[in-house]
Write a protein that holds these residues in place. Sequence first.
Motif, PDB file in Angstrom:
ATOM      1  N   VAL A 321      77.867  44.446  48.195  1.00 24.57           N
ATOM      2  CA  VAL A 321      77.786  44.649  49.640  1.00 24.57           C
ATOM      3  C   VAL A 321      76.846  43.589  50.204  1.00 24.57           C
ATOM      4  CG1 VAL A 321      77.188  46.234  51.514  1.00 24.57           C
ATOM      5  CG2 VAL A 321      78.172  47.129  49.392  1.00 24.57           C
ATOM      6  N   PHE A 322      77.314  42.836  51.199  1.00 27.16           N
ATOM      7  CA  PHE A 322      76.521  41.752  51.772  1.00 27.16           C
ATOM      8  C   PHE A 322      76.031  42.114  53.168  1.00 27.16           C
ATOM      9  CE2 PHE A 322      79.591  39.106  49.107  1.00 27.16           C
ATOM     10  CZ  PHE A 322      78.679  38.945  48.069  1.00 27.16           C
ATOM     11  N   VAL A 323      74.817  41.650  53.501  1.00 28.19           N
ATOM     12  CA  VAL A 323      74.318  41.765  54.868  1.00 28.19           C
ATOM     13  C   VAL A 323      74.891  40.614  55.691  1.00 28.19           C
ATOM     14  CG1 VAL A 323      72.188  42.936  54.244  1.00 28.19           C
ATOM     15  CG2 VAL A 323      72.245  40.448  54.250  1.00 28.19           C
ATOM     16  N   GLY A 324      74.899  40.777  56.999  1.00 26.00           N
ATOM     17  CA  GLY A 324      75.435  39.728  57.873  1.00 26.00           C
ATOM     18  C   GLY A 324      74.435  38.612  58.100  1.00 26.00           C
ATOM     19  N   ASP A 325      74.929  37.378  58.255  1.00 27.40           N
ATOM     20  CA  ASP A 325      74.066  36.247  58.587  1.00 27.40           C
ATOM     21  C   ASP A 325      74.867  35.200  59.349  1.00 27.40           C
ATOM     22  OD1 ASP A 325      75.555  35.219  56.420  1.00 27.40           O
ATOM     23  OD2 ASP A 325      73.936  35.629  55.016  1.00 27.40           O
ATOM     24  N   ASN A 326      74.166  34.163  59.876  1.00 26.78           N
ATOM     25  CA  ASN A 326      74.794  33.208  60.786  1.00 26.78           C
ATOM     26  C   ASN A 326      74.337  31.781  60.500  1.00 26.78           C
ATOM     27  OD1 ASN A 326      76.209  35.056  62.802  1.00 26.78           O
ATOM     28  ND2 ASN A 326      74.131  35.873  62.865  1.00 26.78           N
ATOM     29  N   VAL A 327      74.972  30.821  61.186  1.00 23.62           N
ATOM     30  CA  VAL A 327      74.604  29.410  61.122  1.00 23.62           C
ATOM     31  C   VAL A 327      73.937  29.044  62.442  1.00 23.62           C
ATOM     32  CG1 VAL A 327      75.450  27.046  60.852  1.00 23.62           C
ATOM     33  CG2 VAL A 327      76.537  28.919  59.585  1.00 23.62           C
ATOM     34  N   TYR A 328      72.768  28.372  62.362  1.00 29.94           N
ATOM     35  CA  TYR A 328      72.016  28.027  63.553  1.00 29.94           C
ATOM     36  C   TYR A 328      71.737  26.526  63.613  1.00 29.94           C
ATOM     37  CZ  TYR A 328      71.106  33.053  63.938  1.00 29.94           C
ATOM     38  OH  TYR A 328      71.240  34.410  64.051  1.00 29.94           O
ATOM     39  N   PRO A 329      72.507  25.758  64.397  1.00 28.82           N
ATOM     40  CA  PRO A 329      72.201  24.342  64.599  1.00 28.82           C
ATOM     41  C   PRO A 329      71.063  24.180  65.608  1.00 28.82           C
ATOM     42  CG  PRO A 329      74.187  24.933  65.787  1.00 28.82           C
ATOM     43  CD  PRO A 329      73.767  26.157  65.024  1.00 28.82           C
ATOM     44  N   ALA A 330      70.483  22.979  65.648  1.00 28.63           N
ATOM     45  CA  ALA A 330      69.293  22.729  66.466  1.00 28.63           C
ATOM     46  C   ALA A 330      69.514  23.014  67.944  1.00 28.63           C
ATOM     47  CB  ALA A 330      68.833  21.289  66.267  1.00 28.63           C
ATOM     48  N   GLU A 331      70.729  22.784  68.449  1.00 26.09           N
ATOM     49  CA  GLU A 331      70.962  22.923  69.886  1.00 26.09           C
ATOM     50  C   GLU A 331      70.802  24.355  70.381  1.00 26.09           C
ATOM     51  OE1 GLU A 331      75.120  22.100  67.989  1.00 26.09           O
ATOM     52  OE2 GLU A 331      73.039  21.403  67.754  1.00 26.09           O
ATOM     53  N   ILE A 332      70.917  25.344  69.506  1.00 22.94           N
ATOM     54  CA  ILE A 332      70.736  26.721  69.970  1.00 22.94           C
ATOM     55  C   ILE A 332      69.388  27.307  69.542  1.00 22.94           C
ATOM     56  CG2 ILE A 332      73.230  27.110  69.942  1.00 22.94           C
ATOM     57  CD1 ILE A 332      72.819  28.880  67.484  1.00 22.94           C
ATOM     58  N   ALA A 333      68.559  26.493  68.874  1.00 19.07           N
ATOM     59  CA  ALA A 333      67.267  26.985  68.371  1.00 19.07           C
ATOM     60  C   ALA A 333      66.348  27.505  69.468  1.00 19.07           C
ATOM     61  CB  ALA A 333      66.577  25.894  67.560  1.00 19.07           C
ATOM     62  N   PRO A 334      66.226  26.823  70.633  1.00 18.68           N
ATOM     63  CA  PRO A 334      65.309  27.327  71.663  1.00 18.68           C
ATOM     64  C   PRO A 334      65.630  28.743  72.116  1.00 18.68           C
ATOM     65  CG  PRO A 334      65.938  25.066  72.136  1.00 18.68           C
ATOM     66  CD  PRO A 334      66.826  25.532  71.013  1.00 18.68           C
ATOM     67  N   MET A 335      66.902  29.084  72.182  1.00 16.52           N
ATOM     68  CA  MET A 335      67.300  30.426  72.588  1.00 16.52           C
ATOM     69  C   MET A 335      67.211  31.406  71.419  1.00 16.52           C
ATOM     70  SD  MET A 335      70.902  31.649  74.328  1.00 16.52           S
ATOM     71  CE  MET A 335      71.843  30.936  72.980  1.00 16.52           C
TER      72      MET A 335
END
Length: 342
Positions: A321-335
């Motif tokens: 069973v896996f937990v959810g995760d995402n990809v975060y590029p630099a352009e969305i880091a401030p938010m």
Amino acid sequence: MKKIFALLLAALFALAAAGCATGEQDTSKVGSAEPGSGNRKITMGFAQIGEQSTWRAAHSASIKQAAEDAGIELQFSNAELKQENQIRAIRSFIAQKVDIIAFSPIVSTGWDEVLKEAKEAKIPVIVVDRDVQTNDESLYVMRIGTDSVREGREAFRWLDGYVERTGRKPRDGGAKLNIAEIEGPTGSSVVVRRDTGFRDEMTNSPNKEKYEILVTQNSTFTKEGGRQVMEAILKNHKDKIDILFAQNDDMALGAIEAIEAVGLKPGQDIVIVSCDGTRAIFQAMIEGKSNCTVEGNPLQGPLVMEMAKKVLAGEKVERSVFVGDNVYPAEIAPMAIQERKY
């Protein structure tokens, strides 16, 4: 009349005796309650790897808080990066007769003997975060964690798209973009799986001829370890490295310091992609010093406690069973940094 009175007394004594017997049975039922039935707490033994990184500290905090929230009595052990300490802790949990054992294995091999002991004691085992290799898969009931192969794949997939969008060219004027890979400790399943995902995705890319993994070195999943390894890489390949894939954010942060120390600009001269998704790497992206992080969510505690209760209740559970995760590029880091919890 005497006979009638004697019969009435006998009947009263019989009723009183029956009442006493009924009271004793009810008390004995309470004393034999199953774990988690509401009459006594579930006890869990958890053997943690250590606290060597920001990610691991967040993982431990999640396990502890989730146990408290779930009403589970937690016996927590910090192995300080030594497998023998984890094995010793698991044996201690068995001796204490805990209801269930969970652990994050430092390395993937060498667990058969102690897991057999747990099975013989009829204590179910959950593997958390990493993988184990055993000769008998019945020695543990399930694995909970992140999909490390997917994380490696996502790291290269983002990188490939970034190169396409920006028209990135090799700094040395050569035909290929040179990649340096800083891996975690040898023997860790997450190291093998992230590397496998990254390389498989590169092999399957229509742009695979653009890339070459020039150097791969192991480190310690720590900032200092990443800095030291990157220093050594730059001594030999300062003008050749175009891309850094660091298998965790802490090593990427150390590598950033090493890159700056030789007069190069991290995030610009060398594109940096890493795994974990910590607040510190988000800050580095905001400052233009890193380019992308692939989340490997450490907040696994609630899922561990939920699955532990299901296992002890005899419910059927999935093998992984896996937990959810995402990809975060630099352009969305401030938010995105605003919602980071670790």
